[in-house]
Each structure stands twice: as structure tokens, then as C-alpha cells.
Design a protein around this motif. Structure first.
Motif, PDB file in Angstrom:
ATOM      1  N   PHE A 146       0.837  -1.200   0.000  1.00  0.00           N
ATOM      2  CA  PHE A 146       0.000   0.000   0.000  1.00  0.00           C
ATOM      3  C   PHE A 146       0.871   1.249   0.000  1.00  0.00           C
ATOM      4  O   PHE A 146       1.450   1.604   1.023  1.00  0.00           O
ATOM      5  CB  PHE A 146      -0.904  -0.019   1.238  1.00  0.00           C
ATOM      6  N   LEU A 154      -2.035   6.042  -1.687  1.00  0.00           N
ATOM      7  CA  LEU A 154      -3.296   5.317  -1.589  1.00  0.00           C
ATOM      8  C   LEU A 154      -3.929   5.543  -0.209  1.00  0.00           C
ATOM      9  O   LEU A 154      -5.139   5.754  -0.093  1.00  0.00           O
ATOM     10  CB  LEU A 154      -3.062   3.828  -1.846  1.00  0.00           C
ATOM     11  N   HIS A 210      -7.499   7.224   0.243  1.00  0.00           N
ATOM     12  CA  HIS A 210      -8.526   6.409   0.897  1.00  0.00           C
ATOM     13  C   HIS A 210      -9.108   7.181   2.092  1.00  0.00           C
ATOM     14  O   HIS A 210     -10.318   7.231   2.284  1.00  0.00           O
ATOM     15  CB  HIS A 210      -7.886   5.087   1.329  1.00  0.00           C
ATOM     16  N   ASN A 232     -11.193  10.185   0.804  1.00  0.00           N
ATOM     17  CA  ASN A 232     -12.436   9.671   0.233  1.00  0.00           C
ATOM     18  C   ASN A 232     -13.464   9.406   1.341  1.00  0.00           C
ATOM     19  O   ASN A 232     -14.613   9.851   1.249  1.00  0.00           O
ATOM     20  CB  ASN A 232     -12.129   8.389  -0.539  1.00  0.00           C
ATOM     21  N   ILE A 261      -7.785  -4.041  -8.152  1.00  0.00           N
ATOM     22  CA  ILE A 261      -9.231  -3.834  -7.966  1.00  0.00           C
ATOM     23  C   ILE A 261     -10.037  -3.880  -9.264  1.00  0.00           C
ATOM     24  O   ILE A 261     -11.214  -3.538  -9.271  1.00  0.00           O
ATOM     25  CB  ILE A 261      -9.528  -2.518  -7.193  1.00  0.00           C
ATOM     26  N   GLY A 270      -4.427  -9.597   1.880  1.00  0.00           N
ATOM     27  CA  GLY A 270      -4.738  -8.348   1.185  1.00  0.00           C
ATOM     28  C   GLY A 270      -3.507  -7.532   0.818  1.00  0.00           C
ATOM     29  O   GLY A 270      -3.575  -6.649  -0.042  1.00  0.00           O
ATOM     30  N   PHE A 290     -22.060  -0.655   1.458  1.00  0.00           N
ATOM     31  CA  PHE A 290     -20.672  -1.062   1.194  1.00  0.00           C
ATOM     32  C   PHE A 290     -19.796  -0.772   2.413  1.00  0.00           C
ATOM     33  O   PHE A 290     -19.025  -1.623   2.855  1.00  0.00           O
ATOM     34  CB  PHE A 290     -20.112  -0.334  -0.036  1.00  0.00           C
ATOM     35  N   VAL A 316     -16.072  -2.140   6.427  1.00  0.00           N
ATOM     36  CA  VAL A 316     -15.415  -1.890   7.712  1.00  0.00           C
ATOM     37  C   VAL A 316     -15.639  -3.092   8.638  1.00  0.00           C
ATOM     38  O   VAL A 316     -14.725  -3.504   9.363  1.00  0.00           O
ATOM     39  CB  VAL A 316     -15.900  -0.565   8.340  1.00  0.00           C
ATOM     40  N   HIS A 340      -2.100  -2.218   6.940  1.00  0.00           N
ATOM     41  CA  HIS A 340      -1.977  -2.095   5.482  1.00  0.00           C
ATOM     42  C   HIS A 340      -2.338  -0.681   5.051  1.00  0.00           C
ATOM     43  O   HIS A 340      -1.548   0.025   4.437  1.00  0.00           O
ATOM     44  CB  HIS A 340      -2.957  -3.054   4.774  1.00  0.00           C
TER      45      HIS A 340
HETATM   46  C1  HEM Z   1     -13.357   4.806   7.563  1.00  0.00           C
HETATM   47  C2  HEM Z   1     -13.647   3.551   7.385  1.00  0.00           C
HETATM   48  C3  HEM Z   1     -12.797   2.653   6.525  1.00  0.00           C
HETATM   49  C4  HEM Z   1     -11.834   1.773   6.929  1.00  0.00           C
HETATM   50  C5  HEM Z   1     -11.394   1.493   8.359  1.00  0.00           C
HETATM   51  C6  HEM Z   1     -11.286   1.138   5.748  1.00  0.00           C
HETATM   52  C7  HEM Z   1     -10.258   0.212   5.751  1.00  0.00           C
HETATM   53  C8  HEM Z   1      -9.682  -0.351   4.645  1.00  0.00           C
HETATM   54  C9  HEM Z   1      -8.595  -1.300   4.670  1.00  0.00           C
HETATM   55  C10 HEM Z   1      -7.920  -1.803   5.943  1.00  0.00           C
HETATM   56  C11 HEM Z   1      -8.300  -1.653   3.393  1.00  0.00           C
HETATM   57  C12 HEM Z   1      -7.236  -2.661   2.972  1.00  0.00           C
HETATM   58  C13 HEM Z   1      -7.834  -4.038   3.076  1.00  0.00           C
HETATM   59  C14 HEM Z   1      -6.821  -5.156   3.165  1.00  0.00           C
HETATM   60  O1  HEM Z   1      -5.627  -4.930   3.366  1.00  0.00           O
HETATM   61  O2  HEM Z   1      -7.238  -6.319   3.045  1.00  0.00           O
HETATM   62  C15 HEM Z   1      -9.197  -0.902   2.536  1.00  0.00           C
HETATM   63  C16 HEM Z   1      -9.188  -0.938   1.149  1.00  0.00           C
HETATM   64  C17 HEM Z   1     -10.094  -0.263   0.358  1.00  0.00           C
HETATM   65  N1  HEM Z   1     -11.132   0.531   0.805  1.00  0.00           N
HETATM   66 FE1  HEM Z   1     -11.542   1.073   2.711  1.00  0.00          FE
HETATM   67  N2  HEM Z   1     -11.935   1.626   4.651  1.00  0.00           N
HETATM   68  C18 HEM Z   1     -12.863   2.566   5.075  1.00  0.00           C
HETATM   69  C19 HEM Z   1     -13.702   3.294   4.266  1.00  0.00           C
HETATM   70  C20 HEM Z   1     -13.810   3.147   2.900  1.00  0.00           C
HETATM   71  C21 HEM Z   1     -14.738   3.880   2.052  1.00  0.00           C
HETATM   72  C22 HEM Z   1     -15.735   4.934   2.544  1.00  0.00           C
HETATM   73  C23 HEM Z   1     -14.525   3.442   0.784  1.00  0.00           C
HETATM   74  C24 HEM Z   1     -15.234   3.832  -0.495  1.00  0.00           C
HETATM   75  C25 HEM Z   1     -16.493   4.159  -0.567  1.00  0.00           C
HETATM   76  C26 HEM Z   1     -13.452   2.471   0.822  1.00  0.00           C
HETATM   77  C27 HEM Z   1     -12.930   1.815  -0.279  1.00  0.00           C
HETATM   78  C28 HEM Z   1     -11.834   0.997  -0.304  1.00  0.00           C
HETATM   79  C29 HEM Z   1     -11.195   0.483  -1.513  1.00  0.00           C
HETATM   80  C30 HEM Z   1     -11.650   0.775  -2.957  1.00  0.00           C
HETATM   81  C31 HEM Z   1     -10.100  -0.288  -1.102  1.00  0.00           C
HETATM   82  C32 HEM Z   1      -9.090  -0.990  -2.022  1.00  0.00           C
HETATM   83  C33 HEM Z   1      -7.955  -0.017  -2.261  1.00  0.00           C
HETATM   84  C34 HEM Z   1      -6.859  -0.506  -3.224  1.00  0.00           C
HETATM   85  O3  HEM Z   1      -6.122  -1.441  -2.901  1.00  0.00           O
HETATM   86  O4  HEM Z   1      -6.724   0.109  -4.312  1.00  0.00           O
HETATM   87  N3  HEM Z   1     -13.038   2.308   2.115  1.00  0.00           N
HETATM   88  N4  HEM Z   1     -10.035  -0.133   3.318  1.00  0.00           N
END
Ligand code: HEM
Ligand code: HEM
Length: 308
Positions: free
Chosen positions: A64, A68, A72, A75, A150, A178, A242, A247, A261
Motif C-alpha cells: 500500500f 493510496l 482512501h 475519500n 481492484i 490483502g 458497502f 469496515v 496495510h
Molecule cells: C473509515 C472507514 C474505513 C476503513 C477502516 C477502511 C479500511 C480499509 C482497509 C484496511 C483496506 C485494505 C484491506 C486489506 O488490506 O485487506 C481498505 C481498502 C479499500 N477501501 Fe476502505 N476503509 C474505510 C472506508 C472506505 C470507504 C468509505 C470506501 C469507499 C467508498 C473504501 C474503499 C476501499 C477500496 C476501494 C479499497 C481498495 C484499495 C486498493 O487497494 O486500491 N473504504 N479499506
């Protein structure tokens, strides 16, 4: 006080009284069904053949990068306030304040600017920042090769995603890595939110916004505003669903490692990512409290007039 509220409230509780047990029974039935399916030889052979991940194309970067993490976070930060202001646009009958764009200088238009609610002004301003953040994200995604994490690159993601869904529902979860590759269900969810839900929100939002051209009858007949209205709200619900699932699974499938990550850029297991994440939650709570006319009037007045 009216009798309707006296009668209305208990009847709502009555609905919950059967809806919650019914939902619980449905969940238990689904889990048992999935467990039974997994005792069938054919189904186990399917899960063995499609364990849940498709190797990314050679050369796909692991891990990561810092950009990113920033994208993230921004966003999530913008989306929280976008959902809040969008919901207020829908539900608040008498807005606390209004905003009218200043119509002078370079941005002067022939048509007089429309007065909009303060919430809609904030919604649209945040949308602009969110879209800008999204454009930077897409450019960097494709410039760095990160996109292959993705975006599906083989039809094998479909059976693998089905297999992951079955494994989740049967409460016997697939191994996760991941850092290197997302499981196929996760990949499809990320693809859907980035490349389907976000563009839909933009296209339908623009149609309803004051920036949309009014004197283009053919275009407006081909794409009626009612259609945009009917799609914009379900898209918001899809975002919220989603985030709840996302989460929830981040926390349930190795919280410290997953948070490291995205929030610390490492594959180790310690509390650093969780601490950074907690910090971002504090920032988001503060923004939620500050997103009101009393605090943002000065900012809104840079480009327009704020009135009661
Ligand atoms: C604030 C709360 C959030 C947390 C704690 C969170 C946490 C994470 C984590 C830990 C990962 C990596 C997963 C892994 O390593 O297996 C991830 C990836 C991702 N998250 Fe979130 N997320 C949150 C909110 C969001 C929101 C609001 C969106 C979009 C609407 C989002 C979209 C994504 C996407 C698209 C990835 C893949 C990124 C990539 O590798 O290009 N997340 N998230
Ligand atoms: C570029 C992106 C976007 C633009 C231009 C935009 C624009 C708008 C506009 C103009 C309205 C007011 C409609 C009216 O006057 O009735 C609105 C309402 C709303 N927006 Fe957005 N929006 C965008 C993105 C989003 C996103 C990402 C979400 C949620 C994830 C969202 C959630 C909502 C909600 C819930 C409403 C209230 C809808 C209703 O009354 O049924 N918007 N948006």
C-alpha cells in the motif's frame, strides 16, 4: 400531542418486534444452508477448484503506497460529510441558512444564480473535492499498475467470488492476504464502488445540480431529472451498505494487520495502523460537528452570500 403519535410509535415497535426475530431466523437458516451445502462433495470440489483468489497479472505491485492511504482517507472523510449533507437536503424542511453565488467577475453568468440551501452548497462543494480526489486516485491507480488489484482481469473472479460468499456465509472463512491480492468478492466490491457507484453518483448528481444546462430540451427529455432523483438515493444507500460490510470485514478478518496495510503501509501486526485510524475517526467526528452554518459561514461567503 396527537393520538396518531401515540398509536404510531407502538405500531413501529410492533414491526421491529417481529422483524428482528425474523431477520435472525433468516440469518441462522442461511448459515445452516451454507454449512449443509459445504458437506456436499460437488460443492467442496468447487470450493477447492476456486478457493477465492485469482493471481493478479505479473508485475502488479504489492502493498500500500502512501498516496493510496491519503486518497482512501480523504475519500472516506468527504463521503461521510456528503452523505450527511445529502441526507439533510432530503429531510430538512426549513433550512437554517441559504447560499447564493456571487455573480460578478470571471464567473458571471447571464442567468441569475439560484438560491440554494446551505446544506446543498456544502454537498456540492464537498462533491467537487471528492471528484478531484477521485480523479487523482484513478490517474495514480493506472500510472502505478495498482489498478490490477481492484479491476477483474479474468472471468475466474466470478466463480471465486461465489466461493468466497459461500465461505463467508458458512462461517468458515478463506485465508486472506490483502497485502498481495484481494479475494475475488472483495475485488468485485471495490471495482463496483469505484467504477460503477461513484460514476453513477456523479452523473445523477450533476443532472440535479444548478450547473446542469436548463435550455437543452432534447437532452433533458432523453435524461429526465426524475430518473436522476430515482437513482441518486439508492446509490447513497449502496455506499452506506458497502461501508458497513467493508469496515465490518476489515475488523473481523485481522483488524490490526488490515489497518496496518491501509493506515501505516506495512504488513506487520502491531497497533500503529489502528492508532492512525483512531486519529482519522477523531478528525471525522470533529468535521461532523463543524459542518454547520455557524462555523462555515465565512468560508461560504468567499464565493457567495449567506442568508437566513
Ligand atoms: C473509515 C472507514 C474505513 C476503513 C477502516 C477502511 C479500511 C480499509 C482497509 C484496511 C483496506 C485494505 C484491506 C486489506 O488490506 O485487506 C481498505 C481498502 C479499500 N477501501 Fe476502505 N476503509 C474505510 C472506508 C472506505 C470507504 C468509505 C470506501 C469507499 C467508498 C473504501 C474503499 C476501499 C477500496 C476501494 C479499497 C481498495 C484499495 C486498493 O487497494 O486500491 N473504504 N479499506
Ligand atoms: C459529484 C457528485 C454529486 C453531485 C453533483 C450531487 C448533487 C446533488 C444534488 C444537486 C442534490 C439535490 C437534489 C435536490 O435538490 O433534490 C443531491 C442530493 C443528495 N445527494 Fe448528492 N451529489 C453527488 C454525490 C453524492 C454522493 C456520493 C452521495 C452519497 C454517497 C450523495 C447523496 C445525496 C443524497 C442522499 C441526496 C438527497 C437525495 C434525495 O432528496 O432523494 N450525493 N446531490
Amino acid at each position: 400531542m396527537t393520538t396518531s403519535t401515540r398509536q404510531g410509535a407502538p405500531s413501529r415497535w410492533k414491526v421491529l418486534g417481529w422483524a428482528i426475530p425474523a431477520a435472525l431466523v433468516a440469518v441462522v437458516a442461511l448459515v445452516l444452508l451454507a454449512r449443509w451445502l459445504r458437506t456436499l462433495a460437488g460443492v467442496e470440489a468447487f470450493v477447492d477448484a476456486y478457493p477465492g483468489t485469482v493471481p493478479p497479472p505479473p508485475g502488479t505491485p504489492e502493498g500500500f503506497p502512501a498516496w493510496l492511504s491519503w486518497q482512501h482517507f480523504l475519500n472516506a472523510f468527504f463521503l461521510l460529510l456528503i452523505v450527511r449533507t445529502g441526507w439533510r437536503v432530503r429531510t430538512v424542511q426549513r433550512p437554517e441558512a441559504h447560499w447564493t453565488r456571487t455573480n460578478t467577475g470571471r464567473f458571471r453568468t447571464k442567468r441569475a444564480p439560484k438560491r440554494i440551501s446551505f446544506d446543498l452548497w456544502l454537498h456540492l462543494s464537498l462533491d467537487a473535492l471528492w471528484v478531484l480526489n477521485g480523479i487523482v486516485f484513478i490517474v495514480l491507480l493506472f500510472a502505478t499498475g495498482h489498478w490490477a488489484r481492484i479491476v477483474p482481469t479474468s472471468w475466474d473472479v466470478v466463480p471465486n467470488a461465489l466461493s468466497v460468499a459461500l465461505q463467508y456465509v458458512s462461517l468458515d472463512w478463506p485465508a486472506e492476504d490483502g497485502w498481495v491480492v484481494y479475494n475475488s468478492l472483495q475485488l468485485l466490491a471495490y471495482f463496483g464502488i469505484v467504477f460503477i457507484a461513484a460514476p453513477l453518483a456523479i452523473l445523477t448528481g450533476l443532472r440535479m445540480s444548478p450547473a446542469w444546462p436548463v435550455d437543452t430540451p432534447r437532452l433533458n427529455r432523453a435524461y429526465p431529472i426524475g430518473l436522476a432523483r430515482a437513482v441518486h438515493l439508492p446509490v447513497m444507500l449502496a455506499f452506506v451498505a458497502f461501508v458497513i460490510a467493508h469496515v465490518g470485514l476489515v475488523l473481523a478478518t485481522g483488524a490490526l494487520r488490515n489497518l496496518n496495510h491501509m493506515y501505516a503501509g506495512t504488513d506487520e501486526v502491531n497497533w500503529i495502523g489502528a492508532a492512525v485510524f483512531a486519529g482519522t475517526v477523531v478528525v471525522m467526528v470533529a468535521a461532523w460537528i463543524l459542518a454547520r452554518p455557524v462555523y462555515l459561514r465565512g468560508l461560504a461567503q468567499l464565493t457567495g452570500k449567506v442568508t437566513r
